[in-house]
Motif scaffolding. Structure first.
Motif, mmCIF file in Angstrom:
data_model
loop_
_atom_site.group_PDB
_atom_site.id
_atom_site.type_symbol
_atom_site.label_atom_id
_atom_site.label_comp_id
_atom_site.label_asym_id
_atom_site.label_seq_id
_atom_site.Cartn_x
_atom_site.Cartn_y
_atom_site.Cartn_z
ATOM 1 N N ALA A 795 0.440 -1.107 0.065
ATOM 2 C CA ALA A 795 0.161 0.308 0.038
ATOM 3 C C ALA A 795 0.492 1.429 -0.401
ATOM 4 C CB ALA A 795 -0.898 0.043 1.382
ATOM 5 N N PHE A 796 0.452 2.372 -0.411
ATOM 6 C CA PHE A 796 0.807 3.700 -0.828
ATOM 7 C C PHE A 796 2.680 3.703 -1.342
ATOM 8 C CE2 PHE A 796 -2.458 4.036 2.695
ATOM 9 C CZ PHE A 796 -2.463 5.016 2.068
ATOM 10 N N LYS A 797 3.305 2.655 -1.726
ATOM 11 C CA LYS A 797 4.074 2.035 -2.033
ATOM 12 C C LYS A 797 4.215 2.553 -3.574
ATOM 13 C CE LYS A 797 8.408 -0.364 -3.363
ATOM 14 N NZ LYS A 797 8.794 -1.978 -2.650
ATOM 15 N N GLU A 798 5.218 4.263 -3.814
ATOM 16 C CA GLU A 798 5.432 4.865 -4.841
ATOM 17 C C GLU A 798 4.331 4.890 -5.905
ATOM 18 O OE1 GLU A 798 8.121 2.045 -7.496
ATOM 19 O OE2 GLU A 798 9.855 2.305 -5.735
ATOM 20 N N ARG A 799 3.465 5.871 -4.893
ATOM 21 C CA ARG A 799 2.134 5.881 -5.289
ATOM 22 C C ARG A 799 2.071 7.400 -6.179
ATOM 23 N NH1 ARG A 799 -3.173 6.232 -3.488
ATOM 24 N NH2 ARG A 799 -3.038 3.820 -2.348
ATOM 25 N N ASP A 800 1.064 7.810 -7.801
ATOM 26 C CA ASP A 800 1.890 8.950 -8.033
ATOM 27 C C ASP A 800 0.003 9.272 -7.487
ATOM 28 O OD1 ASP A 800 1.765 10.888 -10.243
ATOM 29 O OD2 ASP A 800 2.452 9.321 -11.031
ATOM 30 N N TYR A 801 0.443 10.777 -6.648
ATOM 31 C CA TYR A 801 -0.871 11.068 -7.284
ATOM 32 C C TYR A 801 -1.278 11.779 -7.592
ATOM 33 C CZ TYR A 801 0.141 9.957 -1.675
ATOM 34 O OH TYR A 801 0.366 9.348 -0.130
ATOM 35 N N LYS A 802 -0.627 12.087 -8.596
ATOM 36 C CA LYS A 802 -1.524 13.058 -9.485
ATOM 37 C C LYS A 802 -2.315 12.776 -10.584
ATOM 38 C CE LYS A 802 2.030 17.096 -9.937
ATOM 39 N NZ LYS A 802 2.678 17.334 -10.423
ATOM 40 N N LYS A 803 -1.899 10.581 -10.255
ATOM 41 C CA LYS A 803 -2.607 9.836 -11.306
ATOM 42 C C LYS A 803 -3.566 8.448 -10.532
ATOM 43 C CE LYS A 803 0.905 10.823 -15.237
ATOM 44 N NZ LYS A 803 1.478 9.624 -15.851
ATOM 45 N N GLN A 804 -3.732 9.034 -9.566
ATOM 46 C CA GLN A 804 -4.210 8.048 -8.556
ATOM 47 C C GLN A 804 -5.833 6.845 -9.906
ATOM 48 O OE1 GLN A 804 -3.689 8.601 -4.235
ATOM 49 N NE2 GLN A 804 -4.856 10.563 -4.907
ATOM 50 N N LYS A 878 -3.520 15.483 -3.537
ATOM 51 C CA LYS A 878 -2.724 16.626 -2.538
ATOM 52 C C LYS A 878 -3.489 18.328 -3.203
ATOM 53 C CE LYS A 878 1.445 14.302 -1.338
ATOM 54 N NZ LYS A 878 3.289 14.437 -1.861
ATOM 55 N N VAL A 879 -3.278 18.764 -2.121
ATOM 56 C CA VAL A 879 -3.617 20.212 -2.536
ATOM 57 C C VAL A 879 -1.945 20.953 -2.801
ATOM 58 C CG1 VAL A 879 -4.058 22.260 -1.433
ATOM 59 C CG2 VAL A 879 -5.436 20.314 -0.851
ATOM 60 N N LYS A 880 -1.408 20.530 -2.079
ATOM 61 C CA LYS A 880 0.396 21.218 -2.636
ATOM 62 C C LYS A 880 1.301 20.190 -2.492
ATOM 63 C CE LYS A 880 -0.204 25.282 0.185
ATOM 64 N NZ LYS A 880 -1.453 25.324 1.556
ATOM 65 N N ASP A 881 2.495 19.811 -3.868
ATOM 66 C CA ASP A 881 3.324 19.069 -4.425
ATOM 67 C C ASP A 881 4.114 18.436 -2.301
ATOM 68 O OD1 ASP A 881 2.346 19.036 -6.485
ATOM 69 O OD2 ASP A 881 3.948 19.959 -7.531
ATOM 70 N N TRP A 882 3.894 19.161 -1.803
ATOM 71 C CA TRP A 882 4.614 19.155 -0.586
ATOM 72 C C TRP A 882 3.804 18.526 0.686
ATOM 73 C CZ3 TRP A 882 4.573 23.573 -2.184
ATOM 74 C CH2 TRP A 882 4.045 25.039 -1.836
ATOM 75 N N ASP A 883 2.489 18.275 0.127
ATOM 76 C CA ASP A 883 1.714 17.786 1.937
ATOM 77 C C ASP A 883 2.261 16.327 1.629
ATOM 78 O OD1 ASP A 883 0.314 19.546 1.765
ATOM 79 O OD2 ASP A 883 -1.552 19.345 0.402
ATOM 80 N N VAL A 884 2.000 16.179 2.985
ATOM 81 C CA VAL A 884 2.029 14.523 3.425
ATOM 82 C C VAL A 884 1.065 14.185 3.713
ATOM 83 C CG1 VAL A 884 2.852 13.536 5.811
ATOM 84 C CG2 VAL A 884 4.756 15.180 4.467
ATOM 85 N N MET A 885 0.914 12.726 2.730
ATOM 86 C CA MET A 885 -0.075 12.204 3.431
ATOM 87 C C MET A 885 -0.372 11.145 4.236
ATOM 88 S SD MET A 885 -1.597 14.031 0.912
ATOM 89 C CE MET A 885 -2.865 13.414 0.440
ATOM 90 N N ASN A 886 -1.428 11.067 4.739
ATOM 91 C CA ASN A 886 -1.502 10.215 5.520
ATOM 92 C C ASN A 886 -1.301 8.214 5.206
ATOM 93 O OD1 ASN A 886 -1.502 8.230 8.553
ATOM 94 N ND2 ASN A 886 -3.813 8.017 7.893
ATOM 95 N N THR A 887 -0.553 7.455 5.265
ATOM 96 C CA THR A 887 -0.220 5.842 4.884
ATOM 97 C C THR A 887 -0.753 4.821 6.149
ATOM 98 O OG1 THR A 887 1.864 5.928 5.506
ATOM 99 C CG2 THR A 887 1.411 6.389 3.537
ATOM 100 N N ASP A 888 -1.445 5.535 7.354
ATOM 101 C CA ASP A 888 -1.920 4.749 8.452
ATOM 102 C C ASP A 888 -2.812 4.535 7.957
ATOM 103 O OD1 ASP A 888 -2.126 3.625 10.758
ATOM 104 O OD2 ASP A 888 -1.166 4.800 11.961
ATOM 105 N N PRO A 889 -3.635 3.006 8.572
ATOM 106 C CA PRO A 889 -4.700 3.171 8.369
ATOM 107 C C PRO A 889 -5.906 3.493 9.950
ATOM 108 C CG PRO A 889 -3.894 0.862 8.305
ATOM 109 C CD PRO A 889 -2.670 2.108 8.072
ATOM 110 N N GLY A 890 -5.416 3.873 10.714
ATOM 111 C CA GLY A 890 -5.734 2.492 11.749
ATOM 112 C C GLY A 890 -4.665 2.807 13.124
#
Length: 940
Positions: A795-804, A878-890
């Motif tokens: 999960a989330f490995k090498e995710r391209d957030y512009k092409k989800q 992502k709103v900004k390219d530098w946003d850190v996205m959560n990858t922890d499901p809980g």
């Protein structure tokens, strides 16, 4: 002997009760108790993954401001953590372990238990916009230990000591008009003392709001001097300016009596301090015919210091204080208000049965009242600064105090601790002496000890010249510290020749700072090393040590000795000398850890108190001992005592001053009766009866110690059909409560390995092997389907957030050690998608009504061992390219309900501490036991 303390030096005094334990609203100053509603979880001593990833970030909180990570981050998700109120001691909650620390009572916490040596605390508070412009501070009375504090992710500082109070200015970091997060990480892996110290935020925490121009914390110093029938009161106040105000301010000092009537006042205009500077202003006030503070009439006054700016009050600071004189005289001992007073003291640590070191304020009063009932008039803080509420209780109840710092030394670590203690406590009239050390064997007898003592006592005098300084010495009384300390503190008369030392230093006053260390198990009258029983008859604990009676006689007969402090008033956790495991508490106390009296209490009460006393020991339940001789002792301050067995006289004996009486009595069931005579007249009777079998549970609130507040101490016992207390009972009692909660249980048994507290167990199961696969559907599925196992990727490995993808399916696993039906299993989801559906073991689960990101999992769909969770979600963007996205499901939280509260009686007694809910009119405690009549007690 180098000393500045002359034979006739008189010390004058006053009192600051640092911080009352309630919300305090004053003009220009607000002090808010924030003990309620914290979140708590254990971290880990050395595994950062188990410490929630704290300090793993590329930029740490030490490299860049505001980079607190893991739980130190403002937005860390703590929903799965345990909810609790302060004060809190996590060590007392733990089970006992033979591999745990001997000195800390074998509780399974600390360095040998890395998973229970780090505690994280978090609390959210709202600070309104109106507070912008004020100075906002966090005030901690004490955290054990090595605490790091964060505010909104900003690191505030570290306090190593587990006993110092400390304060942090958070003004610059506040989110005004919104939510703010306080985080504390306590590291209790290292011990400061050789006795039980607890763990965590075990004292109060406050939020303080003040004007930038204000009285500093502990910023008043009130001294008084008596002349004829009047008192001259000097009020020094230290003012600081944390703003840009330039100009004049008015300082007003007003004294009120206990009826809140104004006695005298003084005011003066001065220039305000410069930016971030302080000034100290001194005022002189006069009190006519003052009511003096003493142990029988602890009269207190109140100094109100106000700062005015352009006629408006911008700060108001209260200082309770007392007026009294103290004197140490090298020939005639100690004087309070010009009258001789023999110090009748005890040493004490700060823990109590069932609750460890997290004592509610009411228990401080309970313990001091118990000591006062014994006839004690003095208390030595062993061996660290106490919580402010202890000193408040001593001020209000009339108990003299030796206040002691933790460690000797001459560098900032040592002297700063001493300074903070003295500045915090120097307004308390109860404190009559500072102690700067105790049994520092490595330095006591040499030049290094002399040098350190000279520095520390002169340093103490520079802060408070009104009191003398002492050190407790135990390795001989010949040289080193003994040669230079102001008031000689003798620890155990068997450790040296006290008379010889006094003859060499005749201008040096002295007192017994420790004596006794006798062993006694409450209610046991024979020594059995196999069972770890120590007889309660007073005796020498070792050949070179002395009994309580021998110790008191020694100090009572020497006028030049100011008095004595016995070790100890109460038993305490740790130091279970002369035994080890499974003994977990000391045997030294005059009372056990609950405050139930051992027989030595009545010896001291006979010669320390003012009321007639007659006490017989032992009990008279000796089945199987018929015809055998039993040692019967009488503690009394009567002239004579006559003993009867079943109405037959066994003789009248004359009582020796500071002594006791003994008889040899062949055991016959029935009634043992003693009659005490004064001037030939019967004045008091004591009876011990052989009891029948146990039939009733009895609950009682100590009438002499009914507590003001929401906390009460209940004694538990069983009685026979005639209502007689059974001194040998050991029944297990079960408890339940309505309208409140139980804080802790105890029984005074040094070998009891029973739980002190029964609380829900909170554990976590992390989601592992977290995988994903793309879905072309723009919406998430409502039902579980079969997925192509070959398409799962990390999960989330090498995710391209512009092409989800339009949506994703995630899969993970979690382990359950057990799947008991009583458990409450919850999934605290951390958002990894916009629209989300959760499946567990193929079954769809719905979010809870209280929190849309919390899922309570029915145990019917769970299984012991491995469980599978699927999450279907449309992706976050992502709103900004530098946003850190959560990858922890809980995280999965497992809450296992606590067992029912229970405790065995020990030699007839147990104790339970209850706390009434704030809005309840009463709290009802119910108690039951097998084959006994149950009972309930209502406390309003």
């Amino acid at each position: 002997m180098k000393t500045k303390f002359t034979q006739k030096a008189i010390f004058y005094f006053f009192v600051l009760i640092s911080i009352p334990a309630f919300t305090q609203n004053k003009i220009g100053r607000e002090l808010i108790l924030i003990d309620k509603d914290w979140r708590f979880s254990f971290g880990h001593l050395h595994d950062t993954k188990k410490d929630f990833g704290h300090a793993e970030g590329y930029f740490s909180y030490l490299t860049k401001t505001g980079f607190g990570d893991g739980p130190a981050a403002k937005d860390f998700d703590d929903r799965a953590w345990r909810k609790l109120d302060l004060p809190h001691d996590w060590a007392v909650e733990q089970p006992f372990s033979e591999s745990a620390s001997f000195s800390h009572g074998f509780k399974a916490a600390g360095k040998n238990f890395p998973e229970k040596s780090i505690g994280w605390y978090r609390k959210k508070i709202t600070i309104p916009n109106e507070d912008l412009g004020k100075i906002i501070s966090l005030k901690f009375d004490g955290v054990f230990r090595n605490s790091k504090v964060f505010f909104n992710g900003f690191y505030l500082g570290t306090e190593q000591s587990g006993y110092n109070g400390f304060e942090y200015d958070v003004t610059a970091y506040v989110n005004y008009g919104g939510e703010n997060t306080i985080v504390v990480r306590a590291d209790a892996s290292m011990e400061e003392g050789w006795f039980y110290e607890g763990a965590g935020i075990y004292r109060h925490v406050y939020l303080q709001k003040t004007n930038p121009v204000r009285v500093v914390s502990n910023g008043t110093y009130v001294t008084s001097e008596l002349k004829n029938n009047d008192a001259s009161v000097t009020a020094d106040v230290t003012i600081e300016n944390k703003g840009n105000y330039k100009g004049s301010i008015e300082i007003s000092q007003t004294i009120f009596n206990k009826e809140n009537k104004q006695i005298t006042a003084f005011s003066e205009s001065i220039a305000a301090p410069e930016f971030y500077k302080t000034i100290t202003h001194s005022s002189k006030l006069y009190v006519q015919n003052p009511l003096l503070w003493d142990i029988d009439s602890p009269n207190l006054y109140r100094l109100v210091t106000q700062i005015k700016q352009h006629g408006k009050i911008i700060d108001s600071y209260e200082t309770p204080f007392g007026i009294r004189t103290i004197e140490f005289n090298a020939e005639n001992g100690f004087f309070l208000n010009g009258k001789p007073l023999k110090l009748k003291g005890t040493n004490n640590h700060q823990d109590h049965a069932g609750i460890g070191t997290a004592l509610p304020n009411e228990i401080q009063y309970y313990r001091i009242k118990k000591l006062k009932e014994m006839g004690s008039n003095a208390y030595r803080c062993s061996h660290h600064p106490p919580t402010p509420e202890l000193l408040k209780a001593c001020d209000e109840l009339g108990m003299l105090v030796i206040d002691e710092t933790r460690l000797m030394g001459i560098n900032d670590y040592h002297l700063n601790d001493l300074k903070r203690m003295i500045e915090r406590d120097r307004n308390h009239p109860s404190i009559f002496c500072w102690s700067v050390g105790n049994e520092e064997w490595n330095i006591e007898g040499g030049i290094v000890g002399e040098r350190i003592t000279n520095v520390m006592q002169d340093f103490a005098k520079s802060i408070d010249p009104t009191r003398p300084v002492t050190v407790g010495i135990s390795s001989g009384f010949k040289s080193g510290i003994s040669s230079v300390v102001e008031i000689m503190g003798y620890n155990y008369l068997g450790n040296g020749d006290i008379d010889a030392h006094r003859n060499q230093f005749k201008q040096q006053s002295g007192m017994g700072t420790e004596e006794g260390s006798t062993f006694a198990t409450r209610g046991i009258y024979f020594t059995d090393d196999a069972k770890h029983y120590q007889s309660a008859y007073d005796k020498k604990p070792r050949p070179t040590f002395y009994s309580i009676e021998e110790g008191w006689k020694f100090y009572a007969e020497r006028p030049y000795l100011a008095g004595v402090f016995f070790w100890t008033g109460f038993d305490y956790r740790g130091e279970p000398t002369p035994y080890g495991w499974p003994s977990v508490t000391s045997y030294f106390g005059m009372m056990d850890v609950c405050g139930f009296p051992k027989d030595n209490v009545f010896y001291l009460k006979s010669w320390w108190g003012k009321e007639p006393v007659l006490h017989l020991l032992p009990h008279w339940n000796w089945t199987g001992m018929e015809g055998k001789e039993i040692d019967v002792w009488a503690y009394s301050n009567c002239d004579e005592v006559e003993l009867f067995l079943n109405k037959k006289s066994l003789g009248k004996k004359k009582m020796e001053q500071n002594g006791h009486l003994e008889w040899k009595v062949k055991y016959t069931p029935g009634t043992l009766e003693a009659i005490g005579y004064k001037n030939g007249k019967k004045i008091i009777t004591e009876i011990k009866k052989t009891t029948g079998k146990a039939e009733n549970v009895k609950l009682s609130l100590d009438k002499e110690n009914i507590l003001k507040g929401n906390v009460s101490v209940i004694s538990v016992e069983v009685t026979d059909k005639n209502g007689l207390h059974i001194p040998t009972a050991n029944d297990e009692i079960n408890f339940s409560v309505k309208g409140g909660k139980i804080l802790g249980v105890g029984n005074g048994d040094p070998t009891s390995l029973e739980s002190d507290q029964f609380i829900d167990d909170i554990s976590f199961s992390v989601i592992t092997n977290f995988m994903e696969q793309k879905s072309e559907s723009a919406s998430v599925p409502k039902e579980m389907t079969n997925y192509d196992e070959s398409k799962w990727t990390e999960a989330f490995k090498e995710r391209d957030y512009k092409k989800q993808a339009p949506s994703y399916i995630y899969k993970g696993e979690f382990e359950l050690k057990n799947n008991a039906s009583a458990n409450v299993v919850s999934f605290f989801y951390k958002k990894i998608g916009v629209e989300t559906v959760v499946f567990v073991n193929g079954k769809k689960v719905e979010p809870s009504s209280e929190d849309p990101q919390k899922y309570i999992l029915n145990t019917a769909i769970l299984k012991e061992g491995k469980n599978t969770i699927h999450i279907a979600a449309t992706p976050l963007q992502k709103v900004k390219d530098w946003d850190v996205m959560n990858t922890d499901p809980g995280i999965i939280q497992v809450s296992t309900p606590a067992a029912s509260w229970k405790r065995k009686l020990f030699n007839g007694y147990a104790q339970i501490i209850i706390q009434k809910d704030e809005n309840a009119k009463e709290v009802i405690l119910s108690a039951s036991a097998k084959d006994l009549r149950a009972v309930s007690l209502s406390v309003k």
